[in-house]
Structures are given as structure tokens and as C-alpha cells.
Design a protein around this motif. Sequence first.
Motif, PDB file in Angstrom:
ATOM      1  N   ILE A  24      31.960  38.987  40.615  1.00  0.00           N
ATOM      2  CA  ILE A  24      31.176  38.543  41.770  1.00  0.00           C
ATOM      3  C   ILE A  24      31.841  37.321  42.380  1.00  0.00           C
ATOM      4  O   ILE A  24      32.227  36.388  41.671  1.00  0.00           O
ATOM      5  N   ALA A  25      31.971  37.325  43.683  1.00  0.00           N
ATOM      6  CA  ALA A  25      32.555  36.189  44.405  1.00  0.00           C
ATOM      7  C   ALA A  25      31.464  35.495  45.208  1.00  0.00           C
ATOM      8  O   ALA A  25      30.534  36.132  45.705  1.00  0.00           O
ATOM      9  N   ILE A  26      31.593  34.183  45.331  1.00  0.00           N
ATOM     10  CA  ILE A  26      30.673  33.377  46.127  1.00  0.00           C
ATOM     11  C   ILE A  26      31.330  33.091  47.469  1.00  0.00           C
ATOM     12  O   ILE A  26      32.446  32.574  47.524  1.00  0.00           O
ATOM     13  N   THR A  27      30.649  33.435  48.546  1.00  0.00           N
ATOM     14  CA  THR A  27      31.104  33.077  49.883  1.00  0.00           C
ATOM     15  C   THR A  27      30.327  31.847  50.328  1.00  0.00           C
ATOM     16  O   THR A  27      29.106  31.889  50.447  1.00  0.00           O
ATOM     17  N   GLY A  28      31.032  30.755  50.548  1.00  0.00           N
ATOM     18  CA  GLY A  28      30.351  29.522  50.915  1.00  0.00           C
ATOM     19  C   GLY A  28      30.123  28.644  49.707  1.00  0.00           C
ATOM     20  O   GLY A  28      30.849  28.705  48.712  1.00  0.00           O
ATOM     21  N   GLU A  29      29.095  27.819  49.779  1.00  0.00           N
ATOM     22  CA  GLU A  29      28.824  26.856  48.724  1.00  0.00           C
ATOM     23  C   GLU A  29      27.984  27.483  47.612  1.00  0.00           C
ATOM     24  O   GLU A  29      27.341  28.501  47.790  1.00  0.00           O
ATOM     25  N   LEU A  65      25.354  24.879  32.276  1.00  0.00           N
ATOM     26  CA  LEU A  65      26.713  24.843  32.815  1.00  0.00           C
ATOM     27  C   LEU A  65      26.699  25.465  34.211  1.00  0.00           C
ATOM     28  O   LEU A  65      25.789  26.239  34.542  1.00  0.00           O
ATOM     29  N   TYR A  66      27.708  25.132  35.012  1.00  0.00           N
ATOM     30  CA  TYR A  66      27.790  25.679  36.364  1.00  0.00           C
ATOM     31  C   TYR A  66      29.246  26.028  36.666  1.00  0.00           C
ATOM     32  O   TYR A  66      30.157  25.278  36.305  1.00  0.00           O
ATOM     33  N   THR A  67      29.449  27.164  37.301  1.00  0.00           N
ATOM     34  CA  THR A  67      30.806  27.625  37.575  1.00  0.00           C
ATOM     35  C   THR A  67      30.830  28.462  38.843  1.00  0.00           C
ATOM     36  O   THR A  67      29.806  29.021  39.247  1.00  0.00           O
ATOM     37  N   ARG A  68      32.019  28.517  39.459  1.00  0.00           N
ATOM     38  CA  ARG A  68      32.231  29.446  40.564  1.00  0.00           C
ATOM     39  C   ARG A  68      33.016  30.678  40.116  1.00  0.00           C
ATOM     40  O   ARG A  68      33.309  31.549  40.924  1.00  0.00           O
ATOM     41  N   ASN A  69      33.356  30.728  38.847  1.00  0.00           N
ATOM     42  CA  ASN A  69      34.067  31.879  38.298  1.00  0.00           C
ATOM     43  C   ASN A  69      33.075  33.009  38.060  1.00  0.00           C
ATOM     44  O   ASN A  69      32.238  32.936  37.160  1.00  0.00           O
ATOM     45  N   GLY A  70      33.169  34.063  38.872  1.00  0.00           N
ATOM     46  CA  GLY A  70      32.218  35.172  38.772  1.00  0.00           C
ATOM     47  C   GLY A  70      32.744  36.369  38.017  1.00  0.00           C
ATOM     48  O   GLY A  70      32.328  37.495  38.279  1.00  0.00           O
ATOM     49  N   SER A  71      33.633  36.173  37.059  1.00  0.00           N
ATOM     50  CA  SER A  71      34.141  37.273  36.234  1.00  0.00           C
ATOM     51  C   SER A  71      33.194  37.466  35.053  1.00  0.00           C
ATOM     52  O   SER A  71      33.222  36.691  34.098  1.00  0.00           O
ATOM     53  N   LEU A  74      39.222  36.102  48.867  1.00  0.00           N
ATOM     54  CA  LEU A  74      38.526  37.109  48.074  1.00  0.00           C
ATOM     55  C   LEU A  74      39.467  38.244  47.740  1.00  0.00           C
ATOM     56  O   LEU A  74      40.286  38.645  48.563  1.00  0.00           O
ATOM     57  N   GLN A  75      39.334  38.769  46.522  1.00  0.00           N
ATOM     58  CA  GLN A  75      40.181  39.863  46.069  1.00  0.00           C
ATOM     59  C   GLN A  75      39.304  40.982  45.521  1.00  0.00           C
ATOM     60  O   GLN A  75      38.257  40.725  44.911  1.00  0.00           O
ATOM     61  N   LEU A  76      39.751  42.227  45.750  1.00  0.00           N
ATOM     62  CA  LEU A  76      39.027  43.381  45.227  1.00  0.00           C
ATOM     63  C   LEU A  76      39.256  43.505  43.724  1.00  0.00           C
ATOM     64  O   LEU A  76      40.296  43.144  43.200  1.00  0.00           O
ATOM     65  N   SER A  77      38.242  44.057  43.045  1.00  0.00           N
ATOM     66  CA  SER A  77      38.322  44.234  41.602  1.00  0.00           C
ATOM     67  C   SER A  77      37.667  45.552  41.237  1.00  0.00           C
ATOM     68  O   SER A  77      36.772  46.041  41.933  1.00  0.00           O
ATOM     69  N   GLU A  78      38.098  46.138  40.132  1.00  0.00           N
ATOM     70  CA  GLU A  78      37.504  47.381  39.653  1.00  0.00           C
ATOM     71  C   GLU A  78      36.299  47.128  38.758  1.00  0.00           C
ATOM     72  O   GLU A  78      35.603  48.082  38.370  1.00  0.00           O
TER      73      GLU A  78
END
Length: 336
Positions: free
Chosen positions: A82-87, A100-106, A73-77
Motif C-alpha cells: 500500500i502506498a500513501i499519496t500525500g501526508e 510506531l509510525y511508518t510510511r512503508n506500506g509493504s 509510486l511503483q506497481l507491485s504484485e
Amino acid sequence: MSFYTSLTGLNAAAAELSVASNNIANSNTTSFKRSEAKFGDIFASSASANAATAVGGGVALRAVNQQFSQGGLQLSENALDIAITGEGFFPMADRDGGELYTRNGSFMLNEQNQVVNADGHTLQVFPLLIDGTSDTNQGLIPLVLNRNVAAEATTTASLDVRLPEDSAVIGVGGDVAIDITDETTYNETQSLTFFDDAGEPYTVTIYYQKIGDDVDVGGVIQDQYRAAVYIGDSNVASNTFDMNFDANGAPLAAVPDQIIAASAIDGRTQDITLTLAVQSHTKPFEIVGQTIDGLPEGKLVNINIEGNGAVVATYSNGLQEIAGRINLANFSSPQG
């Protein structure tokens, strides 16, 4: 045959190098999941051949599998990163409504105040129920974060005050009128901030005047107060009412709700209901509590994503509201 067997090894090495190169190339790609090449050996044999002496036919690429292990995980301004912890995966929809489905939380806000990714795909959430939980019986809709919230005019105010028993009586039986320019005509004041239809604040002031001390009314000893409500700079009271208390400071009767009539001059098109709970006590004047609705116009100043997926929007007028709740999608076979 030997040449072909050797060639399969070279092809396999090239495939593994390609997979490794792709992993390295995407080392800074948000939410990228590295891949691993899976190989299998080739057997060249028949039913009549002796398996103990069979020579293999080389190697073949069987699969390239993504590894869905937790990344760093990285900090962002950006408050919408948003980051997903786990599945889990963020449920998205493309411009044609495709799933559609993604783990990209930008994420970011588009011109329609919808939460979208860089490709313009909208983040999908279930509609909210009144208690703030997700209505999973309904279809998914885009998550919307309003940049501005409209002003709300004040329509109700609830006050809880304590008036001092030892205040001096001003006049007898209310024969001295309250004059807001003369401090000798009232004992206490209470100023409140209300909002008109445009969200502009104005002041409502309540003046309290003691008009009787230990007055015997039908055998009941009571203290008597009069209150007058003034709107803004007006020198004419909008409401006037009396309050009587027994020897213990309890009201002999509840104060009726005061209806402050709408006034076009003050920019108000709705009446205001003023509810007053009041007692007297041996201490100085005290405001125990007050609840007043109405707000000025607000602009979005902060977004907070809570651990349970709730998206809380904070506005410049102090309003906080849950814009939606992000629910992750999951699959029995993420690699599939």
C-alpha cells in the motif's frame, strides 16, 4: 585559528558527503525519505569587538532534515503493498504493544491472519461499526484478514414470482396430486440452491399447479394455484399451500411464510423460512427476484484497498466483506 576554521569546513564537507551517501545507499529502500544537511556559520566575537571586522570561526552542521515530499509510486504484485499519496503514516504496534509510525506500506499476513510488516509489527485500525465506518471512540486493534470463512446454512429465502393466467387447469379443485415424476401433473417449476450446515449445496424445487380458472367463490371470480415444495431427492412434499388471484392477477390473500422444518437426514439443524410474493399475469412464468442466504466455505482469493482506506476481502464463495478501514496518522511536525 585559521587551521581550526579550515578543519570545520572539511568536517562539514565530510558530513554532507555522508548524508548524500546515505541517500544513494537507500535509493531502493521502500518509503525512504532523503535527508538534507543544514549548515550554519560560526561567529567568533565579543561585546567589545567591532562586528564589521569580525572574522568568522568556520562552519558547523546544524541539522540533518528528512524531506517528506511525495515519492514515486511503483506497481507491485502483492495485494497488501500500500502506498500513501500525500501526508500521513501507517499506525503500527510492536510485539510489546508500543506505538510506531511508518510510511512503508509493504505488508503481509502472518499465521494469525494479522496484517504485519517485515519486522512483525502489526498494522493498527479502529474497530468497525455495523455501517462499515470506523469506531474512533475505541482503541486501535490489529487488522485481521481471515484466509477462510466458515460455511453458512440457508435459513431464509424470499421469492417474487409471476404465474401465467392462461395456464391449463390440471384437475378440478386440486383433485390431481402433484407427481414430480409426471410433468402432466404440474404447470411450472422453480429450482433453488440452498446450503446445509456444512455448506454443501442441495436443491429445493417448487412445483406450481393450476387448480381453478375463473372460479366463482362467493361472487369473487378467481384463478387458483397450488404449490408444493420438495427438498433434494425426496418425493414427498415438505410444504403444500394454495394461492388465489383476482381478475387483475393480485393475490386475494398474502401467502403465509412457509417453515421448512430442519432435517438431520439433509444435514440441516435449522428451519428455513420461505417468503413468497406471487401474482398472476398474462405473460409466461417469470421469476422477478429471489434472495437466499447461506454460503459454502470460502477461501481468500483477492484483497482490494480502496481510496478511503477500506480493506475489502473477496472469497471463493462470492462473499465480499470489509475487513477494516486504514486510518492514517499525521503530525504537525513530521520531522519531529
